[in-house]
Design a protein around this motif. Sequence first.
Motif, PDB file in Angstrom:
ATOM      1  N   PRO A 466       9.358  -3.238  65.513  1.00  0.00           N
ATOM      2  CA  PRO A 466      10.643  -2.693  66.002  1.00  0.00           C
ATOM      3  C   PRO A 466      11.773  -3.704  65.942  1.00  0.00           C
ATOM      4  CG  PRO A 466       8.850  -2.008  67.442  1.00  0.00           C
ATOM      5  CD  PRO A 466       8.262  -2.992  66.466  1.00  0.00           C
ATOM      6  N   ALA A 467      11.475  -4.994  66.191  1.00  0.00           N
ATOM      7  CA  ALA A 467      12.522  -6.009  66.102  1.00  0.00           C
ATOM      8  C   ALA A 467      13.041  -6.141  64.686  1.00  0.00           C
ATOM      9  CB  ALA A 467      11.986  -7.349  66.598  1.00  0.00           C
ATOM     10  N   ALA A 468      12.130  -6.119  63.702  1.00  0.00           N
ATOM     11  CA  ALA A 468      12.555  -6.198  62.309  1.00  0.00           C
ATOM     12  C   ALA A 468      13.374  -4.970  61.916  1.00  0.00           C
ATOM     13  CB  ALA A 468      11.333  -6.348  61.403  1.00  0.00           C
ATOM     14  N   ALA A 469      12.961  -3.811  62.419  1.00  0.00           N
ATOM     15  CA  ALA A 469      13.699  -2.580  62.111  1.00  0.00           C
ATOM     16  C   ALA A 469      15.104  -2.604  62.699  1.00  0.00           C
ATOM     17  CB  ALA A 469      12.930  -1.371  62.642  1.00  0.00           C
ATOM     18  N   ALA A 470      15.285  -3.347  63.792  1.00  0.00           N
ATOM     19  CA  ALA A 470      16.610  -3.441  64.414  1.00  0.00           C
ATOM     20  C   ALA A 470      17.484  -4.489  63.739  1.00  0.00           C
ATOM     21  CB  ALA A 470      16.457  -3.760  65.897  1.00  0.00           C
ATOM     22  N   GLY A 471      16.972  -5.175  62.733  1.00  0.00           N
ATOM     23  CA  GLY A 471      17.759  -6.161  62.002  1.00  0.00           C
ATOM     24  C   GLY A 471      17.720  -7.555  62.593  1.00  0.00           C
ATOM     25  N   ILE A 472      16.839  -7.772  63.558  1.00  0.00           N
ATOM     26  CA  ILE A 472      16.719  -9.106  64.146  1.00  0.00           C
ATOM     27  C   ILE A 472      15.974 -10.003  63.166  1.00  0.00           C
ATOM     28  CG2 ILE A 472      15.723 -10.421  66.054  1.00  0.00           C
ATOM     29  CD1 ILE A 472      16.150  -8.014  67.830  1.00  0.00           C
ATOM     30  N   GLU A 473      16.435 -11.215  63.013  1.00  0.00           N
ATOM     31  CA  GLU A 473      15.832 -12.163  62.084  1.00  0.00           C
ATOM     32  C   GLU A 473      15.674 -13.519  62.757  1.00  0.00           C
ATOM     33  OE1 GLU A 473      19.613 -13.474  59.465  1.00  0.00           O
ATOM     34  OE2 GLU A 473      19.185 -11.311  59.459  1.00  0.00           O
ATOM     35  N   PRO A 474      14.844 -14.404  62.202  1.00  0.00           N
ATOM     36  CA  PRO A 474      14.687 -15.734  62.801  1.00  0.00           C
ATOM     37  C   PRO A 474      16.023 -16.456  62.911  1.00  0.00           C
ATOM     38  CG  PRO A 474      12.968 -15.337  61.204  1.00  0.00           C
ATOM     39  CD  PRO A 474      13.927 -14.191  61.076  1.00  0.00           C
ATOM     40  N   GLY A 475      16.253 -17.095  64.038  1.00  0.00           N
ATOM     41  CA  GLY A 475      17.517 -17.766  64.288  1.00  0.00           C
ATOM     42  C   GLY A 475      18.499 -16.946  65.085  1.00  0.00           C
ATOM     43  N   THR A 476      18.169 -15.684  65.334  1.00  0.00           N
ATOM     44  CA  THR A 476      19.040 -14.826  66.137  1.00  0.00           C
ATOM     45  C   THR A 476      19.085 -15.320  67.583  1.00  0.00           C
ATOM     46  OG1 THR A 476      18.594 -12.890  64.757  1.00  0.00           O
ATOM     47  CG2 THR A 476      19.365 -12.484  67.003  1.00  0.00           C
ATOM     48  N   LEU A 477      20.284 -15.343  68.161  1.00  0.00           N
ATOM     49  CA  LEU A 477      20.460 -15.728  69.553  1.00  0.00           C
ATOM     50  C   LEU A 477      20.597 -14.477  70.406  1.00  0.00           C
ATOM     51  CD1 LEU A 477      23.015 -18.680  69.201  1.00  0.00           C
ATOM     52  CD2 LEU A 477      20.526 -18.819  69.452  1.00  0.00           C
ATOM     53  N   ILE A 478      19.881 -14.437  71.529  1.00  0.00           N
ATOM     54  CA  ILE A 478      19.929 -13.301  72.457  1.00  0.00           C
ATOM     55  C   ILE A 478      20.608 -13.774  73.737  1.00  0.00           C
ATOM     56  CG2 ILE A 478      18.589 -11.577  73.697  1.00  0.00           C
ATOM     57  CD1 ILE A 478      16.335 -11.981  71.713  1.00  0.00           C
ATOM     58  N   ARG A 479      21.687 -13.109  74.097  1.00  0.00           N
ATOM     59  CA  ARG A 479      22.443 -13.489  75.294  1.00  0.00           C
ATOM     60  C   ARG A 479      22.181 -12.559  76.470  1.00  0.00           C
ATOM     61  NH1 ARG A 479      28.929 -14.907  75.263  1.00  0.00           N
ATOM     62  NH2 ARG A 479      29.120 -15.427  77.484  1.00  0.00           N
ATOM     63  N   GLU A 480      22.001 -11.281  76.168  1.00  0.00           N
ATOM     64  CA  GLU A 480      21.751 -10.301  77.214  1.00  0.00           C
ATOM     65  C   GLU A 480      20.629  -9.373  76.782  1.00  0.00           C
ATOM     66  OE1 GLU A 480      25.290  -8.123  78.046  1.00  0.00           O
ATOM     67  OE2 GLU A 480      26.481  -9.889  78.601  1.00  0.00           O
ATOM     68  N   ALA A 481      19.938  -8.811  77.765  1.00  0.00           N
ATOM     69  CA  ALA A 481      18.907  -7.807  77.518  1.00  0.00           C
ATOM     70  C   ALA A 481      19.044  -6.731  78.582  1.00  0.00           C
ATOM     71  CB  ALA A 481      17.515  -8.427  77.573  1.00  0.00           C
ATOM     72  N   ALA A 482      19.154  -5.495  78.119  1.00  0.00           N
ATOM     73  CA  ALA A 482      19.303  -4.358  79.040  1.00  0.00           C
ATOM     74  C   ALA A 482      20.492  -4.544  79.963  1.00  0.00           C
ATOM     75  CB  ALA A 482      18.018  -4.139  79.840  1.00  0.00           C
ATOM     76  N   GLY A 483      21.563  -5.129  79.436  1.00  0.00           N
ATOM     77  CA  GLY A 483      22.780  -5.305  80.202  1.00  0.00           C
ATOM     78  C   GLY A 483      22.753  -6.453  81.194  1.00  0.00           C
TER      79      GLY A 483
END
Length: 545
Positions: A466-483
């Motif tokens: 599912p992460a790959a399908a959402a376009g997430i790739e190695p090196g992606t930074l995540i700042r928020e999750a579920a708001g």
Amino acid sequence: MLELDIRFFDSHRSPVMCRVAPRWLRYRSSIRFCFVLVLTLLLLAVALPVRAQEPGALAAAMAMEKLLIEAIERSQQSVVAIGIFGQTGRRRYVGGFGRARSGPSPPRPELADVPDRFGTGVAIGERLILTNHHVVLGDDEDASNQAGPSWDTFIRVAGHQQWLLCKVKAADPRSDLAVLEIDAQESAAPKLEPIKFADADQEVKKGQIVIALGNPYAIARDGEVSASWGIVSNINRRVSATSREQTERLQHYGGLIQTDAKLNLGTSGGALINLQGEMVGLTTSVAATAGYETPAGYAIACDAVFQRALAALREGREVEYGLLGVKPRSEFVANGAEPPGVLVTSVVDQVPANRVLDAGDVITHVDGRRLYAPGDLMMAIGRRAPGESVLVRFVTRTPQGPRSLQRPVQLNKFPVDGQQVVTAPRPAWRGAHVDYPRAVPAMVSFLEDTLPSHCLEVTQVDPDSPAAAAGIEPGTLIREAAGRSLAGLRGSEIAMPANFREVVDSREGPVELYIRKPTSTGGFERVVVGVAAAAKEDQDAAAGE
């Protein structure tokens, strides 16, 4: 002879003359006897202790010998020989009558086979062995490193008549530690006897007698390790990196035990024990290198830092180290106006230290530990894990003059270079492996001046997830999750993987993430990560019921 003439008168008043000897002369024979007796007693008083010292010294030597023998007997069953053999090609071994022969490599080495590389290991579990990283994975420039699958690692245990195949369960180049596990196919392998460690808080002292157990020159191929003994020459020593070492190790900054116990080539990964048979160090820098001897051998102290790394490695996890986020250099003030310490030349942006320290500040203490050089700072911070806080004392310049301050600072994660082995990584979330930012050495140049500690970094994405399908790739930074912002949870200034899992693990449906891709030229964007097809079918089935 002295005599006295005495004249007196008899009853007729006629003079009478006689000679009388003094009383002490009359008892001269008794006096002579007493003199001889006293002299004899004095001679005996001097002679008897001298004669008594001879069996006393021998008894002391024999008592010392007994202590050494008993310490070795308690620990030697926990020390094994390590041999690394090539799977292909031809391997040299010794045939009958000492004749050298060669032949194709069999599936399992024969007892007389000479390994291509060798070292020592210490049992820490029934099937687990601790050794040095460089023993099983070689030096940084060792060409054999590049062909990992073509090399097999075996151990020899005393009393067991065959080599036992092992796999690397975990390895950490920064601590120079690695843990081997006896392969599952070795069903007949004996249960190893774990070594007993000395108390991590018990300080090793100079002059303390120690014993080194190891496999010098691969001579312990029968499993019977060799012993040497000496004293602790010094503590908290540091060694410079060799020309073959490119990986930064903690030992380059200190923490090593120096000993004059003889450590030949092959004893790396062996045990340094005290007279109680307890392990106080893991030998790592040998005294014989490139065919000549140097006057010192070294061992990694089994202190709290060692025990923290060992706890992670025995479970197959990664060993994590703290990162302050400053560029230091030594600061020595000749006039004594300011205390010596570590000068901060710059501070990485967006880290907790950036809100406390400025360029030009001089760090003098970390957690009460005095600092004199950048290596002291690296050791003090390297002792702690990311997410932990350290108490930093520093001198800063103000309009009123230098001022000493003390502040807590939360640590980020240090990016470890070199070949790591992790068999029990953090579980992925919907195919995304999430870690602290700048956790991957390849990202160091990308985040050289800025370390977004309020974000987490995706280090790996499983294909068809599912992460790959959402376009997430190695090196992606995540700042928020579920708001929810990932920084600030549980009182933490920085984003931590545990914070992320706390937010997303309770969500069964799609989860919105606020991310920035490494290939993006813009800022952050929002994406929705769905669930795996199998998980969605289970949810639909549960909803139908």
